[in-house]
Design an enzyme around this catalytic site. Sequence first.
Site, short mmCIF file in Angstrom:
data_model
loop_
_atom_site.label_atom_id
_atom_site.label_comp_id
_atom_site.label_asym_id
_atom_site.label_seq_id
_atom_site.Cartn_x
_atom_site.Cartn_y
_atom_site.Cartn_z
N CYS A 86 31.44 33.51 -15.75
CA CYS A 86 31.46 33.35 -14.30
C CYS A 86 32.81 32.74 -13.95
CB CYS A 86 30.32 32.41 -13.90
SG CYS A 86 30.42 31.89 -12.18
N CYS A 131 36.01 38.42 -10.83
CA CYS A 131 34.61 38.02 -10.65
C CYS A 131 33.84 38.98 -11.55
CB CYS A 131 34.17 38.18 -9.20
SG CYS A 131 32.37 38.11 -8.98
N1 DGL Z 1 30.09 36.55 -11.07
C1 DGL Z 1 30.56 35.28 -10.66
C2 DGL Z 1 32.02 35.12 -10.82
O1 DGL Z 1 32.57 35.67 -11.77
C3 DGL Z 1 29.91 34.66 -9.45
C4 DGL Z 1 29.65 35.56 -8.29
C5 DGL Z 1 28.89 34.88 -7.15
O2 DGL Z 1 27.70 34.56 -7.35
O3 DGL Z 1 29.49 34.63 -6.10
O4 DGL Z 1 32.69 34.44 -10.08
#
Ligand code: DGL
Length: 270
Positions: free
Chosen positions: A80, A190
């Site tokens: 994440c 992301c």
């Molecule tokens: N997939 C996550 C990231 O890489 C978080 C996405 C979210 O829940 O806003 O930042």
Amino acid sequence: MTISKNLNSKSPIAFFDSGVGGLTVFSKVKRLLPNEDLVYYGDTLHMPYGEKSKADLLKYSNNIFKFFEDLGCKAVVMACNTTSSVVYREVVDRYKFELYPIVQSVSEILSSLPITRLGVFATRATIESNAYQNEITKYNSDMCVFGQFCPSWVHIVENNLINNEESIKLIKSDLDKMLDNSPEKIVLGCTHYPFLIDILSKFVEKDLFIDPAEDFAKFIVNDLKTKQLLNKNTDLGKDSFYVSSNPDGFIGNAKLFYNVTVRPQIITFE
Ligand code: DGL
């Protein structure tokens, strides 16, 4: 204070994200290390992480880390970008496992790209933290790194709206804004965004985009190897999935990146 770890190479490797996004990393590690036991926690109840405060992100991360520590995990992968960008410094060295944050782990590799203009698509919290800029310019101060957040992309992925006409319009409009800044490459900063690669590459060459998951997975494997923490067992490893809500939605949305064959258990912390 650094905690003494005393880790067992047979213990599982754990991953977490706000939902299915982290599976882009999980699937790569699974391919490289099929004999490891892997655990995945998708905090579906609290997504999108990109719109949460630092205090909330810290609370969610600490709860998930305590859970992973109780499971005896030898390593935890912050699959994440948002938590890696916003809370990594606060949590590093507080737990009895190796901790791998995506942004910090891939920045050196990104800094060595033979380009001068690197765009980053990420969540609002990641962009506002400037983590990619700060980490990459530690290694290469000549690279111009600029970010843009995409407010609706996580919602599109988590709500099975990928091929919806309205979603395609929103994605195209975010892409056009980014292209105005003439990036030579664009990092999908992301872990949910690689789910949208087929849509993005309707408009520009696919190789304009970098999904850092592949390099991140290799980084994790090499580091575990150096620390003699790879499982020598040759049997196929076992997967365990946990979510904080909606296991069926998780299985459905995961499909593009991973076929979740065991039903996720629901675990919530507060
Ligand atoms: N997939 C996550 C990231 O890489 C978080 C996405 C979210 O829940 O806003 O930042």
